[in-house]
Enzyme design. Structure first.
Site, mmCIF file in Angstrom:
data_model
loop_
_atom_site.group_PDB
_atom_site.id
_atom_site.type_symbol
_atom_site.label_atom_id
_atom_site.label_comp_id
_atom_site.label_asym_id
_atom_site.label_seq_id
_atom_site.Cartn_x
_atom_site.Cartn_y
_atom_site.Cartn_z
ATOM 1 N N SER A 1 40.620 13.756 65.705
ATOM 2 C CA SER A 1 40.878 15.196 65.834
ATOM 3 C C SER A 1 42.363 15.384 66.121
ATOM 4 O O SER A 1 43.044 14.428 66.519
ATOM 5 C CB SER A 1 40.055 15.736 67.008
ATOM 6 O OG SER A 1 40.458 17.053 67.343
ATOM 7 N N TYR B 1 36.132 16.073 75.631
ATOM 8 C CA TYR B 1 36.301 15.954 74.181
ATOM 9 C C TYR B 1 37.657 15.324 73.853
ATOM 10 O O TYR B 1 37.747 14.378 73.054
ATOM 11 C CB TYR B 1 36.177 17.337 73.544
ATOM 12 C CG TYR B 1 36.252 17.352 72.038
ATOM 13 C CD1 TYR B 1 35.119 17.061 71.268
ATOM 14 C CD2 TYR B 1 37.437 17.655 71.374
ATOM 15 C CE1 TYR B 1 35.176 17.074 69.885
ATOM 16 C CE2 TYR B 1 37.502 17.664 69.985
ATOM 17 C CZ TYR B 1 36.372 17.389 69.244
ATOM 18 O OH TYR B 1 36.441 17.402 67.877
HETATM 19 P P1 NAP Z 1 29.071 20.260 63.545
HETATM 20 O O1 NAP Z 1 28.723 21.039 62.319
HETATM 21 O O2 NAP Z 1 28.581 20.729 64.871
HETATM 22 O O3 NAP Z 1 28.649 18.766 63.287
HETATM 23 C C1 NAP Z 1 28.429 17.839 64.318
HETATM 24 C C2 NAP Z 1 27.339 16.901 63.878
HETATM 25 O O4 NAP Z 1 27.134 15.927 64.914
HETATM 26 C C3 NAP Z 1 26.020 17.640 63.670
HETATM 27 O O5 NAP Z 1 25.436 17.220 62.460
HETATM 28 C C4 NAP Z 1 25.194 17.182 64.853
HETATM 29 O O6 NAP Z 1 23.819 17.075 64.590
HETATM 30 C C5 NAP Z 1 25.752 15.808 65.142
HETATM 31 N N1 NAP Z 1 25.442 15.448 66.509
HETATM 32 C C6 NAP Z 1 25.918 16.021 67.642
HETATM 33 N N2 NAP Z 1 25.325 15.467 68.716
HETATM 34 C C7 NAP Z 1 24.452 14.533 68.245
HETATM 35 C C8 NAP Z 1 23.536 13.656 68.846
HETATM 36 N N3 NAP Z 1 23.379 13.590 70.187
HETATM 37 N N4 NAP Z 1 22.799 12.839 68.059
HETATM 38 C C9 NAP Z 1 22.920 12.896 66.716
HETATM 39 N N5 NAP Z 1 23.775 13.732 66.082
HETATM 40 C C10 NAP Z 1 24.524 14.537 66.838
HETATM 41 O O7 NAP Z 1 30.647 20.187 63.720
HETATM 42 P P2 NAP Z 1 31.792 19.499 62.834
HETATM 43 O O8 NAP Z 1 33.004 20.292 63.103
HETATM 44 O O9 NAP Z 1 31.345 19.304 61.434
HETATM 45 O O10 NAP Z 1 31.982 18.103 63.560
HETATM 46 C C11 NAP Z 1 31.992 16.864 62.864
HETATM 47 C C12 NAP Z 1 33.032 15.932 63.490
HETATM 48 O O11 NAP Z 1 34.330 16.481 63.258
HETATM 49 C C13 NAP Z 1 32.911 15.783 64.994
HETATM 50 O O12 NAP Z 1 33.179 14.441 65.366
HETATM 51 C C14 NAP Z 1 33.997 16.685 65.526
HETATM 52 O O13 NAP Z 1 34.439 16.299 66.789
HETATM 53 C C15 NAP Z 1 35.040 16.471 64.460
HETATM 54 N N6 NAP Z 1 36.103 17.479 64.405
HETATM 55 C C16 NAP Z 1 35.811 18.773 64.132
HETATM 56 C C17 NAP Z 1 36.850 19.694 64.066
HETATM 57 C C18 NAP Z 1 36.613 21.142 63.757
HETATM 58 O O14 NAP Z 1 37.578 21.921 63.821
HETATM 59 N N7 NAP Z 1 35.416 21.576 63.396
HETATM 60 C C19 NAP Z 1 38.163 19.275 64.288
HETATM 61 C C20 NAP Z 1 38.419 17.943 64.568
HETATM 62 C C21 NAP Z 1 37.374 17.056 64.610
HETATM 63 P P3 NAP Z 1 22.856 18.376 64.567
HETATM 64 O O15 NAP Z 1 23.184 19.029 63.283
HETATM 65 O O16 NAP Z 1 21.513 17.808 64.616
HETATM 66 O O17 NAP Z 1 23.239 19.190 65.772
#
Ligand code: NAP
Length: 251
Positions: free
Chosen positions: A143, A156
């Site tokens: 991130s 985080y």
């Molecule tokens: P998201 O749509 O909330 O995706 C997160 C995913 O992680 C979901 O599919 C969720 O599963 C899964 N997850 C969370 N807790 C879990 C658990 N205990 N067991 C199994 N699966 C779990 O958000 P996203 O933004 O796409 O995030 C994906 C990655 O990108 C993350 O590592 C996040 O930190 C990183 N990231 C995001 C951003 C941003 O701006 N969005 C920026 C930098 C990095 P469920 O669908 O079942 O809840």
């Protein structure tokens, strides 16, 4: 020349593939030719499965709570019993917001377990088999909060800093044995993870106005970098943190 980006004949495991960045990366890798294993909290990820199959690739699904190390070890074994994993994308992650002085230790542990412990355990399990074959790709999802502290996201930010350290450490150990380990560091992407920021009009606009590209990212913006890190095109790239942020970190 484009053949070096082809993932035909490879199978990728993507965690957190039900939504957001994980879903986009899973479908993107399928478009580049990979078959998929989709790992989610629940094994039902109908939308992602349908999108992978729509481009003619196979999708198998598994469910596990990645916050539970025993469940992670168990699901890793079940996946590896059934499939050879050539590409691992450690995408699943959780963000819990709150002021540090009031942040519950249980929440700290949840964030650490999902964002860091599961990444280590899955990389270890899949990496061990990749090393035996002398080939493989491990991608972690870092991130911009791997470089910055953010606001009200101490757990985080700490785990995302740690993810880049783990990435470099694994890369150093495995580079000479044919396994490349790299991180993809997204900027601000419109997903469930950032929903509270998107719903706060002022915060959404202030973040957008600081991004040189002039817009938030969509999950699809992460796909090109993921294909690069998953493909032969990155065979001499090791321990790199590839920032995909519309210029946020450059500013
Ligand atoms: P998201 O749509 O909330 O995706 C997160 C995913 O992680 C979901 O599919 C969720 O599963 C899964 N997850 C969370 N807790 C879990 C658990 N205990 N067991 C199994 N699966 C779990 O958000 P996203 O933004 O796409 O995030 C994906 C990655 O990108 C993350 O590592 C996040 O930190 C990183 N990231 C995001 C951003 C941003 O701006 N969005 C920026 C930098 C990095 P469920 O669908 O079942 O809840």
């Amino acid at each position: 020349m484009l053949d070096m980006f082809s993932l035909t004949g490879q199978r990728a495991l993507v965690t957190g593939a039900r939504s957001g960045i994980g879903q986009a990366i899973a479908v993107g890798l399928a478009e580049a030719g990979a078959d998929l294993v989709l790992l989610g909290r629940e094994s039902t990820m109908d939308e992602t499965v349908a999108a992978v199959r729509a481009v003619g690739r196979d999708a198998d699904t598994f469910g596990a709570d990645l916050g539970d190390p025993a469940a992670v070890a168990d699901v890793a074994r079940r996946i590896l019993d059934r499939h050879q994993i050539d590409i691992l994308v450690n995408n699943a992650g959780v963000i819990l917001r709150g002021r540090a002085e009031r942040f519950a230790f249980a929440e700290w542990r949840t964030v650490s377990s999902v964002n860091l412990d599961a990444v280590f355990l899955l990389s270890q399990a899949c990496g061990a088999e990749m090393l035996q074959r002398g080939a493989g790709k491990v991608i972690t999802v870092a991130s911009v909060l791997s470089f910055q502290g953010g606001l009200n996201v101490s757990a985080y930010a700490a785990t995302k800093h740690a993810v880049t350290g783990l990435t470099k450490s694994l890369a150093n150990e495995w580079a000479s044995r044919g396994v490349q380990v790299n991180a993809l560091a997204p900027g601000y992407v419109e997903t469930n993870n950032t929903r509270p920021l998107i719903e706060d009009e002022q915060r959404y606009a202030s973040i957008r106005d600081r991004i040189p590209a002039g817009r938030w990212a969509s999950p699809r913006d992460m796909v090109g970098a993921a294909i690069f890190l998953a493909s032969r095109a990155s065979d001499y790239v090791n321990g790199h943190v590839l920032v995909v942020d519309g210029g946020w970190m450059a500013r």
